[in-house]
Write a protein that holds these residues in place. Structure first.
Motif, PDB file in Angstrom:
ATOM      1  N   TRP A 214       0.164  -1.622   0.526  1.00 29.19           N
ATOM      2  CA  TRP A 214      -0.384  -0.292  -0.058  1.00 29.19           C
ATOM      3  C   TRP A 214       1.395   1.287  -0.094  1.00 29.19           C
ATOM      4  O   TRP A 214       2.021   1.000   0.975  1.00 29.19           O
ATOM      5  N   ALA A 215       0.446   2.387  -0.591  1.00 26.07           N
ATOM      6  CA  ALA A 215       1.434   3.919  -0.965  1.00 26.07           C
ATOM      7  C   ALA A 215      -0.110   4.860  -0.720  1.00 26.07           C
ATOM      8  O   ALA A 215      -1.003   4.295  -1.528  1.00 26.07           O
ATOM      9  N   VAL A 216       0.440   5.943  -0.390  1.00 26.29           N
ATOM     10  CA  VAL A 216      -1.005   7.027   0.293  1.00 26.29           C
ATOM     11  C   VAL A 216      -0.804   7.592  -1.578  1.00 26.29           C
ATOM     12  O   VAL A 216       0.315   8.227  -2.032  1.00 26.29           O
ATOM     13  N   TYR A 217      -1.862   8.112  -1.831  1.00 24.45           N
ATOM     14  CA  TYR A 217      -2.238   8.741  -2.711  1.00 24.45           C
ATOM     15  C   TYR A 217      -2.036   9.904  -2.516  1.00 24.45           C
ATOM     16  O   TYR A 217      -3.167  10.877  -1.042  1.00 24.45           O
ATOM     17  N   ASP A 218      -1.640  11.345  -3.206  1.00 24.71           N
ATOM     18  CA  ASP A 218      -1.482  12.051  -2.963  1.00 24.71           C
ATOM     19  C   ASP A 218      -1.734  13.520  -4.355  1.00 24.71           C
ATOM     20  O   ASP A 218      -1.160  14.314  -4.357  1.00 24.71           O
ATOM     21  N   GLY A 219      -2.763  13.123  -4.056  1.00 29.66           N
ATOM     22  CA  GLY A 219      -3.035  13.922  -5.746  1.00 29.66           C
ATOM     23  C   GLY A 219      -2.810  12.849  -6.918  1.00 29.66           C
ATOM     24  O   GLY A 219      -2.607  12.244  -7.625  1.00 29.66           O
ATOM     25  N   PRO A 220      -3.757  13.512  -8.147  1.00 28.74           N
ATOM     26  CA  PRO A 220      -4.092  12.756  -9.454  1.00 28.74           C
ATOM     27  C   PRO A 220      -2.147  12.889  -9.940  1.00 28.74           C
ATOM     28  O   PRO A 220      -1.513  11.964 -10.613  1.00 28.74           O
ATOM     29  N   ASP A 221      -1.380  14.087  -9.346  1.00 28.41           N
ATOM     30  CA  ASP A 221      -0.124  13.821 -10.137  1.00 28.41           C
ATOM     31  C   ASP A 221       1.333  13.131  -9.600  1.00 28.41           C
ATOM     32  O   ASP A 221       1.842  13.002  -9.886  1.00 28.41           O
ATOM     33  N   THR A 222       0.487  12.124  -8.377  1.00 29.34           N
ATOM     34  CA  THR A 222       1.492  11.556  -7.977  1.00 29.34           C
ATOM     35  C   THR A 222       0.913   9.639  -8.097  1.00 29.34           C
ATOM     36  O   THR A 222       1.477   8.855  -7.723  1.00 29.34           O
ATOM     37  N   LEU A 223       0.941   9.444  -9.301  1.00 26.88           N
ATOM     38  CA  LEU A 223       0.108   8.114 -10.069  1.00 26.88           C
ATOM     39  C   LEU A 223       1.642   7.755 -11.017  1.00 26.88           C
ATOM     40  O   LEU A 223       1.683   8.914 -11.816  1.00 26.88           O
ATOM     41  N   THR A 224       1.695   6.735 -11.059  1.00 25.18           N
ATOM     42  CA  THR A 224       2.210   6.309 -12.170  1.00 25.18           C
ATOM     43  C   THR A 224       1.775   4.830 -12.407  1.00 25.18           C
ATOM     44  O   THR A 224       1.123   3.926 -12.087  1.00 25.18           O
ATOM     45  N   PRO A 225       2.125   4.091 -13.539  1.00 25.80           N
ATOM     46  CA  PRO A 225       1.738   3.070 -14.057  1.00 25.80           C
ATOM     47  C   PRO A 225       3.072   1.731 -13.466  1.00 25.80           C
ATOM     48  O   PRO A 225       3.681   1.852 -13.688  1.00 25.80           O
ATOM     49  N   GLY A 226       2.319   0.775 -13.279  1.00 22.35           N
ATOM     50  CA  GLY A 226       2.689  -0.598 -12.274  1.00 22.35           C
ATOM     51  C   GLY A 226       2.779  -1.373 -12.639  1.00 22.35           C
ATOM     52  O   GLY A 226       2.147  -1.675 -14.456  1.00 22.35           O
ATOM     53  N   ARG A 227       2.795  -2.777 -12.152  1.00 25.24           N
ATOM     54  CA  ARG A 227       3.302  -3.895 -13.113  1.00 25.24           C
ATOM     55  C   ARG A 227       1.560  -3.873 -13.862  1.00 25.24           C
ATOM     56  O   ARG A 227       0.132  -3.303 -12.970  1.00 25.24           O
ATOM     57  N   SER A 228       1.335  -4.300 -14.736  1.00 24.47           N
ATOM     58  CA  SER A 228       0.015  -4.871 -14.765  1.00 24.47           C
ATOM     59  C   SER A 228      -0.600  -3.235 -16.103  1.00 24.47           C
ATOM     60  O   SER A 228      -1.089  -3.376 -16.287  1.00 24.47           O
ATOM     61  N   GLY A 229       0.420  -2.216 -15.708  1.00 20.63           N
ATOM     62  CA  GLY A 229      -0.362  -1.632 -16.384  1.00 20.63           C
ATOM     63  C   GLY A 229      -1.282  -0.388 -14.933  1.00 20.63           C
ATOM     64  O   GLY A 229      -1.957   1.116 -15.373  1.00 20.63           O
ATOM     65  N   ILE A 230      -1.344  -0.950 -14.193  1.00 16.77           N
ATOM     66  CA  ILE A 230      -2.676   0.050 -13.579  1.00 16.77           C
ATOM     67  C   ILE A 230      -1.742   0.813 -12.677  1.00 16.77           C
ATOM     68  O   ILE A 230      -0.755   1.249 -12.179  1.00 16.77           O
ATOM     69  N   MET A 231      -2.799   1.984 -12.215  1.00 15.39           N
ATOM     70  CA  MET A 231      -2.305   3.023 -11.599  1.00 15.39           C
ATOM     71  C   MET A 231      -1.513   2.828 -10.106  1.00 15.39           C
ATOM     72  O   MET A 231      -2.353   2.509  -9.783  1.00 15.39           O
ATOM     73  N   GLU A 232      -0.180   3.050 -10.204  1.00 11.20           N
ATOM     74  CA  GLU A 232      -0.031   2.966  -8.153  1.00 11.20           C
ATOM     75  C   GLU A 232       0.279   4.672  -8.121  1.00 11.20           C
ATOM     76  O   GLU A 232       0.995   5.252  -9.374  1.00 11.20           O
ATOM     77  N   PRO A 233       0.467   4.435  -6.776  1.00 12.36           N
ATOM     78  CA  PRO A 233       1.255   6.025  -6.336  1.00 12.36           C
ATOM     79  C   PRO A 233       2.090   5.807  -6.054  1.00 12.36           C
ATOM     80  O   PRO A 233       3.148   4.755  -6.234  1.00 12.36           O
TER      81      PRO A 233
END
Length: 189
Positions: free
Chosen positions: A84-103
């Motif tokens: 788990w990681a903290v969401y800190d706004g829409p600009d704090t996401l990046t594609p992770g495994r399988s392309g799912i956005m992650e903080p």
């Protein structure tokens, strides 16, 4: 009905929803949840970043964050468990495994979900009588939900027609306390 067949049918039904219907569903689900006092009071919320035809959570995550909740989102580990990681706004996401956005935030560990006051999870269906949740079959959320305390509200987001009777259950399948569809909130247990 077996799980694989049920999953296929549900995924096909979701694929038939128009983009307009999906947007309307997301708005209804978000507003229903945000109207609940126990959602408004939750300081730490575990949620997910929706993909594909899942009930959309992007606006919900943003609204929870803007209203002052700390929102944690899952980060899929190589062993299919969820960190788990903290969401800190829409600009704090990046594609992770399988392309799912992650903080991009520091990973907090698989046990972080234990501290959440509210847990919002994806599901393809939920049994209306038992609260058994049907996921995609990887077991990631079942493992994560096994760490959640018994008094924490666990909510599955569904499209209409996905709160059904007779979801096949196995010993490891986790239950949810609430299901939210575009037509409202249902308490299950």
């Amino acid at each position: 009905m077996d799980k694989m067949k049920l999953r296929r049918e549900l995924v096909e039904a979701r694929a038939s929803l128009s983009p307009e219907q999906r947007r309307a569903n997301a708005t209804s689900i978000r507003e229903t949840l945000l109207d609940q006092p126990w959602v408004q009071m939750a300081g730490l919320v575990a949620c997910y970043w929706s993909i594909g035809s899942e009930p959309e959570t992007h606006g919900l995550v943003f609204a929870l964050w803007k209203h002052g909740a700390t929102v944690i989102l899952p980060v899929h580990k190589d062993d299919d468990d969820l960190d788990w990681a903290v969401y800190d706004g829409p600009d704090t996401l990046t594609p992770g495994r399988s392309g799912i956005m992650e903080p991009i935030d520091t990973r907090r560990g698989v046990d972080t979900i234990r501290t959440a006051a509210l847990v919002i999870v994806p599901a393809l269906a939920v049994d209306a009588r038992t609260g058994v949740r049907l996921g995609r079959g990887g077991g990631s959320y079942d493992r994560a939900l096994s760490r959640v305390g018994p008094n924490v509200p666990v909510v599955a987001l569904l499209h209409d027609g996905e709160l059904i009777d007779g979801v096949p259950a196995e010993a490891h399948d986790q239950r949810v306390r609430y299901a939210v569809t575009p037509t409202g909130l249902t308490r299950l247990m």
